[in-house]
Structures are given as structure tokens and as C-alpha cells.
Design a protein around this motif. Structure first.
Motif, PDB file in Angstrom:
ATOM      1  N   VAL A 140       0.846  -1.207   0.000  1.00  0.00           N
ATOM      2  CA  VAL A 140       0.000   0.000   0.000  1.00  0.00           C
ATOM      3  C   VAL A 140       0.877   1.252   0.000  1.00  0.00           C
ATOM      4  O   VAL A 140       0.618   2.207  -0.733  1.00  0.00           O
ATOM      5  N   PHE A 141       1.933   1.241   0.800  1.00  0.00           N
ATOM      6  CA  PHE A 141       2.878   2.367   0.836  1.00  0.00           C
ATOM      7  C   PHE A 141       3.455   2.607  -0.564  1.00  0.00           C
ATOM      8  O   PHE A 141       3.498   3.748  -1.049  1.00  0.00           O
ATOM      9  N   GLN A 142       3.865   1.528  -1.230  1.00  0.00           N
ATOM     10  CA  GLN A 142       4.458   1.649  -2.573  1.00  0.00           C
ATOM     11  C   GLN A 142       3.426   2.141  -3.597  1.00  0.00           C
ATOM     12  O   GLN A 142       3.754   2.917  -4.495  1.00  0.00           O
ATOM     13  N   LEU A 143       2.167   1.683  -3.456  1.00  0.00           N
ATOM     14  CA  LEU A 143       1.093   2.146  -4.357  1.00  0.00           C
ATOM     15  C   LEU A 143       0.910   3.658  -4.235  1.00  0.00           C
ATOM     16  O   LEU A 143       0.837   4.379  -5.235  1.00  0.00           O
ATOM     17  N   VAL A 144       0.812   4.132  -2.985  1.00  0.00           N
ATOM     18  CA  VAL A 144       0.618   5.569  -2.751  1.00  0.00           C
ATOM     19  C   VAL A 144       1.837   6.357  -3.239  1.00  0.00           C
ATOM     20  O   VAL A 144       1.703   7.392  -3.887  1.00  0.00           O
ATOM     21  N   LYS A 145       3.028   5.836  -2.973  1.00  0.00           N
ATOM     22  CA  LYS A 145       4.262   6.510  -3.418  1.00  0.00           C
ATOM     23  C   LYS A 145       4.269   6.648  -4.940  1.00  0.00           C
ATOM     24  O   LYS A 145       4.605   7.702  -5.496  1.00  0.00           O
TER      25      LYS A 145
END
Length: 368
Positions: free
Chosen positions: A82-87
Motif C-alpha cells: 500500500v505504501f508503494q502504491l501511494v508513493k
């Protein structure tokens, strides 16, 4: 098709890179390829008169997910995913703004809001807000999500609205005109109203068959997102999104981008109008289509929500209705990969094309 020697020689001979789809991904991919290969012959094929899928049909949200959407993503993705998606969405928006310029695409950071018709969902968001803010803090060095009082006269929803000060909006039409102009200025050719029907690998090239002609290209890059399944990319399903827009409303008090029902509905202000879309959740199976049409079920629901929730005390008329086709799948992570020795794809943007399209175009070019 009756092509002349000049047409074949100038448009369809010695092509280095053929890109299928002149949306956000295809145009950005072409611009990145041009930076690396100043002398290459690059051709973009587009099946529509204008970019057909979602690039010219979207709502122009410069967003990376509402609080409830991110909480929902955590049910099927790890925290790191999820962190990577938002980034990726933030990096993509940054690249878009650098490529076109904020003034050109009318980028405005008016903030994003989330309406809750469901007390349980609001409680869940309240309970997990701190965790999500902690997760995203390294990206923003700030708290992303907070709550505000409903100051917009919205009815049939809770008094608390979710708020994200980092969310913005753009003018989709201006973005696409700008990207198209940049591509044409770079000496890249676009041919419209051409459907790629099939392709086959030759030794050092790809033979491409369209509805009008056949030709060869050294490399083929597929950037058709919602239409990817028609070229045998089975991990992508089409998802239609229906939209309407009102006629101008005097003294419109609503400013910003708004999410409702975990992002299945979304609306915003533009040119003193309300643009409102969504409702795919009313008929997931029916909306898994590439037909650019509207249905009574969803259009009636959109109008009803406008009357009862968004503009309860304001008379309005509908000016236009349309639909676009997104590409979705089991996972939110886009597919950027090599399919065979000379064929590549950048697809499955999951309804986040404005945010990640520029970056996926760059990643697709990077594969080469």
C-alpha cells in the motif's frame, strides 16, 4: 486501405517503436523514448478519433486514494504494498506536473473530502486514521488525513467529513491537449481511428495487423489499459465508469474533490459545475465492458444522489453524460512487463490513470 508510396514511406517504414494507445501512458512512453532515442521513428496508433479509454473521460482527480480506500486496500495488500502504491501515485502526479506545468493543466490543490453515509465506515476510518497517517508520514512529512465538519450543506451523510489537504484537481482536456502537443513537437506521429487487431513476432521485429493496413515495427508497446484484454492480456478486465456534469450553477459553494462510498462515487467542482461519476458497484458484472454507453440504473442513481445528498437545496440541470473504460484486476499494482522478445505492455491502472499514467509510461519506456 489504398495507401500511396508516399504514405507507406513516410508513415509506415523503418518504424523503431510502435505504441498502441494515445492516452496518458502511451504519450508519456513516447516522450521518454524520444529523450533516449532522438533519431528513432516512433509511431502511436489510436483506435478512437480522440484517446478512447479513460484518459479524456476521467474526472480529473489528482488524488492517491481516500482514507477508506486505503483501509480497504490493506485487506488485500501488505502495508509495504500500500505504501508503494501511494508513493507511485505521488511520484506519477509529480512527473505529470513537471511534464506539462501546473498552469497548463490547471492544477489546483483545493483538498479532498470523503463523505460517509455509513456510521460504521466513519468509525472504522476514525479508528485507523492514526495508523494510516503514520504509514504515509515518510512520504509527506505531515499528517495526511484529518476530519472536518460538513460545511457544504450535504445531506444524508454524517456531520464529519474526511479531509486530505494534499489532494488536487486538474483539467483533463488541457492535460491531454498538452501531452499530445509535446509528442507532436517531438516529431512523433499519431494515427487515429486505427485498431490493432493482431501482431506476430518476426526475427527482429513485430508484424502488426490493423483494421486498415499491415506493417512491421522493431518494438511494439501496448498502452491500451482497459482494452488490453482485446490484445490477449488476460490479467486486465475492463471497468466502465459513468459520468455526468451539470450546467453552470450560480454561486456554487462546493470547491474540491469529493469521495463517497469508499470512492465508488466521486464529484468535484469545475467551471461552476458539478462533475459527478461512479456507481460501478451497483452492477459490477454489467460494467465489465468496453462499450462506451450509459445505463439508466447508474445515471438515475447519480441524479438521485445529486438531488438528495450533494445539491439538496439547489436546482440543477444535466448538461452532458459520458463514460470511460478503466483497466482493473485482482491487484492494484499496474502491469509493466515484457510479453515476448519485442513486445511490452504498461496496463491495469486501476482507476488511477491521472496519478500514475505518466510514471507507467516512463516505466514502460525503461523496459527497453
Amino acid at each position: 486501405m489504398n495507401l500511396s508510396y508516399w504514405e507507406i514511406k513516410s508513415w509506415l517504414t523503418n518504424i523503431d517503436y510502435t505504441i498502441v494507445g494515445s492516452g496518458i501512458v502511451g504519450l508519456n512512453c513516447a516522450l521518454q523514448l524520444r529523450k533516449r532515442h532522438p533519431k528513432a521513428k516512433i509511431l502511436i496508433l489510436e483506435k478512437g478519433m480522440l484517446p478512447q479509454g479513460a484518459s479524456t473521460k476521467n474526472a480529473g482527480f489528482a488524488c492517491f486514494g481516500s482514507l477508506s480506500e486505503i483501509i480497504d486496500d490493506l485487506k488485500t495488500h501488505t502495508e509495504d504494498e500500500v505504501f508503494q502504491l501511494v508513493k507511485k501515485r505521488i511520484d506519477g502526479l509529480q512527473l505529470l506536473r513537471e511534464t506539462c506545468g501546473d498552469a497548463t493543466i490547471d492544477y489546483q490543490e483545493l483538498g479532498g473530502y470523503e463523505l460517509f453515509s455509513n456510521a460504521e465506515l466513519l468509525e472504522q476510518c476514525n479508528a485507523q486514521k492514526e495508523d494510516i497517517n503514520t504509514l504515509l508520514k515518510p512520504l509527506f512529512n505531515d499528517e495526511v488525513f484529518s476530519f472536518k465538519k460538513n460545511g457544504f450543506q450535504f445531506k444524508n451523510c454524517k456531520e464529519q467529513l474526511g479531509f486530505n489537504k494534499f489532494e488536487g484537481q486538474i483539467d483533463t482536456g488541457k492535460m491531454m491537449v498538452s501531452l499530445t502537443q509535446l509528442v507532436l513537437n517531438a516529431g512523433i506521429k499519431i494515427i487515429n481511428s486505427i485498431t490493432v487487431e493482431s501482431f506476430s513476432e518476426a526475427q527482429h521485429s513485430v508484424k502488426i495487423k490493423t483494421n486498415q493496413f499491415e506493417f512491421s515495427s522493431s518494438k511494439l508497446l501496448i498502452a491500451t489499459n482497459g482494452f488490453a484484454s482485446s490484445l490477449d492480456i488476460s490479467e486486465v478486465k475492463p471497468a466502465r465508469a459513468q459520468v455526468l456534469i451539470t450546467k453552470p450553477i450560480e454561486n456554487l459553494h462546493i470547491k474540491g474533490t469529493f469521495h463517497l462510498d469508499e470512492g465508488y462515487y466521486y464529484f468535484r467542482n469545475i467551471d461552476n459545475r458539478i462533475l459527478f461519476g461512479g456507481g460501478r458497484n451497483l452492477d459490477f458484472k454489467g460494467e465489465e465492458t468496453t462499450q462506451l454507453e450509459q445505463t439508466e440504473l447508474i445515471q438515475n442513481k447519480l441524479e438521485d444522489l445529486l438531488k438528495t445528498t450533494i445539491l439538496p437545496n439547489t436546482p440543477f440541470e444535466i448538461a452532458y453524460r459520458w463514460s470511460g473504460i478503466m483497466g482493473v484486476g485482482q491487484q492494484k499494482k499496474p502491469i509493466v512487463k515484457q510479453l515476448s522478445s519485442n513486445v511490452y505492455c504498461g496496463v491495469r491502472l486501476g482507476g488511477m490513470g491521472v496519478a500514475i499514467g505518466s510514471l507507467i509510461g516512463k516505466e514502460l519506456a525503461d523496459l527497453l
